[in-house]
Design an enzyme around this catalytic site. Structure first.
Site, PDB file in Angstrom:
ATOM      1  N   TRP A 133       0.794  -1.228   0.000  1.00  0.00           N
ATOM      2  CA  TRP A 133       0.000   0.000   0.000  1.00  0.00           C
ATOM      3  C   TRP A 133       0.825   1.276   0.000  1.00  0.00           C
ATOM      4  CZ3 TRP A 133       2.008   2.317   4.135  1.00  0.00           C
ATOM      5  CH2 TRP A 133       2.492   1.521   5.180  1.00  0.00           C
ATOM      6  N   ASN A 134       2.133   1.218   0.273  1.00  0.00           N
ATOM      7  CA  ASN A 134       2.845   2.472   0.535  1.00  0.00           C
ATOM      8  C   ASN A 134       3.112   3.303  -0.729  1.00  0.00           C
ATOM      9  OD1 ASN A 134       4.669   0.463  -0.227  1.00  0.00           O
ATOM     10  ND2 ASN A 134       6.336   1.281   1.022  1.00  0.00           N
ATOM     11  N   LYS A 157      -3.022  -8.610  -7.193  1.00  0.00           N
ATOM     12  CA  LYS A 157      -3.616  -8.666  -5.865  1.00  0.00           C
ATOM     13  C   LYS A 157      -2.962  -7.531  -5.078  1.00  0.00           C
ATOM     14  CE  LYS A 157      -4.033  -9.865  -1.395  1.00  0.00           C
ATOM     15  NZ  LYS A 157      -3.955  -8.667  -0.528  1.00  0.00           N
ATOM     16  N   HIS A 158      -3.679  -6.422  -4.907  1.00  0.00           N
ATOM     17  CA  HIS A 158      -3.110  -5.262  -4.232  1.00  0.00           C
ATOM     18  C   HIS A 158      -3.440  -5.317  -2.744  1.00  0.00           C
ATOM     19  CE1 HIS A 158      -0.959  -1.609  -4.251  1.00  0.00           C
ATOM     20  NE2 HIS A 158      -1.407  -1.104  -5.391  1.00  0.00           N
ATOM     21  N   GLY A 209       6.531  -6.620  -0.326  1.00  0.00           N
ATOM     22  CA  GLY A 209       5.808  -6.581   0.935  1.00  0.00           C
ATOM     23  C   GLY A 209       6.670  -6.990   2.100  1.00  0.00           C
ATOM     24  N   SER A 210       6.032  -7.534   3.111  1.00  0.00           N
ATOM     25  CA  SER A 210       6.720  -7.893   4.344  1.00  0.00           C
ATOM     26  C   SER A 210       7.455  -9.216   4.209  1.00  0.00           C
ATOM     27  CB  SER A 210       5.705  -7.992   5.489  1.00  0.00           C
ATOM     28  OG  SER A 210       4.850  -9.113   5.285  1.00  0.00           O
ATOM     29  N   GLU A 231      10.580  -8.537  -3.198  1.00  0.00           N
ATOM     30  CA  GLU A 231      11.114  -7.251  -2.752  1.00  0.00           C
ATOM     31  C   GLU A 231      10.529  -7.011  -1.361  1.00  0.00           C
ATOM     32  OE1 GLU A 231      13.365  -5.936  -4.436  1.00  0.00           O
ATOM     33  OE2 GLU A 231      13.076  -6.616  -6.490  1.00  0.00           O
ATOM     34  N   LEU A 232      11.365  -7.203  -0.328  1.00  0.00           N
ATOM     35  CA  LEU A 232      10.865  -7.236   1.042  1.00  0.00           C
ATOM     36  C   LEU A 232      11.355  -6.026   1.839  1.00  0.00           C
ATOM     37  CD1 LEU A 232      11.357 -11.083   1.508  1.00  0.00           C
ATOM     38  CD2 LEU A 232       9.383  -9.865   0.584  1.00  0.00           C
ATOM     39  N   CYS A 265      10.450   1.160   2.288  1.00  0.00           N
ATOM     40  CA  CYS A 265      11.411   0.092   2.566  1.00  0.00           C
ATOM     41  C   CYS A 265      12.845   0.592   2.444  1.00  0.00           C
ATOM     42  CB  CYS A 265      11.171  -1.104   1.651  1.00  0.00           C
ATOM     43  SG  CYS A 265      11.135  -0.703  -0.098  1.00  0.00           S
ATOM     44  N   GLU A 362      12.826  -3.566  11.475  1.00  0.00           N
ATOM     45  CA  GLU A 362      12.470  -2.484  10.561  1.00  0.00           C
ATOM     46  C   GLU A 362      11.335  -1.688  11.198  1.00  0.00           C
ATOM     47  OE1 GLU A 362      11.183  -1.707   5.912  1.00  0.00           O
ATOM     48  OE2 GLU A 362      10.586  -3.580   6.863  1.00  0.00           O
TER      49      GLU A 362
END
Length: 463
Positions: A133-134, A157-158, A209-210, A231-232, A265, A362
């Site tokens: 979402w960022n 899938k957002h 995401g996470s 991409e975490l 991130c 984080e």
């Protein structure tokens, strides 16, 4: 989790959305596969025309697109407009460069008997993108622009708190002329995500995401023998050497940590300052952070956004509490943030020892960890003392030496005299628990293509 637009500044639930049925998800896969069979045969020029149209439409209605970002996740309106422009630039990068980057590559061979070997790049098929979402538009553009340019088709899938942003991007691509089914937004459930990954017509999944989400999806993709990119998270080091120009460095530190409400991130989460300038830096940094103005993200005068949700704000406040319980010192900075909205008071954490688990977390919000390094070598050691490996930066007056120090920092990206940033013409990605794979440029373009060898050999058989 239900898909809903909840204004992070007012707390108002504006609109909710239903999950699709399993039958509707299967129909979307059917349509995406059918679209792929035609799209893979579409010329680069025709694909580029559609991508350029998407960029043009983003710019034409930039204010409306930006307002939606601010409404759904609280992004400052100026930053929202910048995200719209960045997304347009990503489309245009592939308009200009995709055909060249996907040209067949003739391979040098040592023996003429090996024939004429050529490497060609062919699309794989339907791909699934799972996005956060960022940066609701940028994250979509970053994956669909290269993959559509390569000839793949996409399912999205957002994040559940930006459903209107996802729908707006689907409509954008449809209005740009993309064939039906080539890009479809789905308000999918977790079980439906696994169903999509397991469908034999789906050939890969890209997730931003996470760590928790990444580990689940990567395991599902691996079990299904599907290619994935992850991409975490990140905990980027902001290394300040003894000769840094603090007049330039400190404003970049304040910006690098607090843009997008600190929910990036690649924001500068760990300030690592050489002892010789530590006290001066801290005093200046404290004053800079205190000058941030929290408030309505639609107000151009606001410089500190609310977090994306009250839940996100509560989570980071609990992390601060845990860090202090384990020995860290927390200093709240600046005037009190508004009671209205999902705000977190800007906080500086110091004395975060190596035995404090918070040192390796984080913090996704306006929380800065500051470390005093004995010297340059110690600064590099602290920078590399993290499970993450996304980005980082080095500040110094000696640019050549700054590049040398950057090479010693173990991450996917390092900048000299600038916080880690994102651009349409720079690659993005990390190592270790920050994930794997790269996005943007030719690296991202070729993540989900078949690197296919065609070797023409014309010699007599040998026995």
């Amino acid at each position: 989790m239900p898909y809903a637009t909840t204004n992070p500044y007012t707390g108002e639930v504006i609109k909710t959305f239903k999950n699709p049925t399993d039958a509707e998800v299967k129909a979307a896969i059917d349509q995406a596969h059918a679209a792929f069979l035609a799209w893979r045969e579409t010329s680069h020029a025709a694909r580029a025309t559609i991508l350029q149209k998407a960029a043009d439409l983003l710019r034409k209605d930039a204010d409306a697109y930006a307002k939606l970002l601010t409404l759904e996740m609280g992004k400052l309106i100026g930053e929202a407009k910048a995200e719209v422009e960045l997304s347009a630039k990503i489309f245009e990068y592939y308009v200009r460069n995709a055909a060249r980057l996907l040209q067949p590559e003739k391979l040098p061979v040592d023996d003429p008997a090996e024939g004429e070997a050529v490497l060609v790049y062919e699309p794989l098929g339907v791909l699934l993108a799972i996005e956060p979402w960022n940066f609701p538009y940028y994250q979509i553009a970053r994956i669909i622009a290269p993959q559509l340019a390569a000839g793949n088709t996409m399912l999205l899938k957002h994040a559940s708190n930006v459903p209107q942003s996802a729908a707006a991007f689907e409509k954008l691509m449809r209005d740009a002329g993309l064939p039906a089914g080539a890009f479809t937004n789905l308000y999918a459930t977790r079980s439906q995500v696994e169903m999509i990954i397991n469908d034999p017509r789906v050939h890969g999944v890209a997730l931003t995401g996470s760590e928790d989400a990444g580990s689940i999806v990567a395991a599902q993709a691996g079990k299904a023998l599907k290619k994935s990119t992850m991409e975490l998270g990140g905990a980027d080091a902001f290394v300040v050497l003894a000769d840094a120009d603090l007049d330039k460095t400190v404003p970049w530190a304040v910006f690098g940590r607090h843009w997008n409400g600190g929910q990036v991130c690649v924001s500068s989460k760990r300030m690592i300052i050489v002892d010789a300038v530590y006290d001066d830096f801290v005093n200046r940094y404290r004053n800079g952070v205190a000058g941030l103005k929290a408030g309505d993200p639609f107000d151009p005068a606001t410089t500190l956004a609310p977090l994306s949700s009250q839940g996100a704000a509560d989570e980071i406040k609990e992390k601060i509490r845990q860090a202090v319980a384990c020995g860290a010192k927390a200093e709240e900075v600046g005037p009190p943030v508004p009671n209205q909205g999902a705000f977190v008071q800007p906080t500086i954490l110091t004395e975060v020892g190596e035995d404090n688990p918070a040192r390796y977390w984080e913090f996704f919000g306006p929380v800065s960890m500051l470390f005093r390094a004995q010297d340059e070598d110690d600064a590099v050691r602290i920078a590399n003392d993290t499970p993450f490996g996304l980005g980082g930066s080095v500040f110094t007056r000696d640019l050549k030496h700054g590049a040398e120090v950057a090479r010693r920092i173990s991450t996917g990206m390092v900048f000299v005299n600038h916080p880690t940033k994102v651009e349409a013409d720079l690659p993005f990605g990390g190592i270790r628990r920050s994930g794997y794979g790269r996005e943007l440029l030719g690296l991202g373009l070729k993540e989900f293509v078949n690197h296919k060898l065609i070797d023409v050999v014309d010699i007599d058989a040998r026995f």
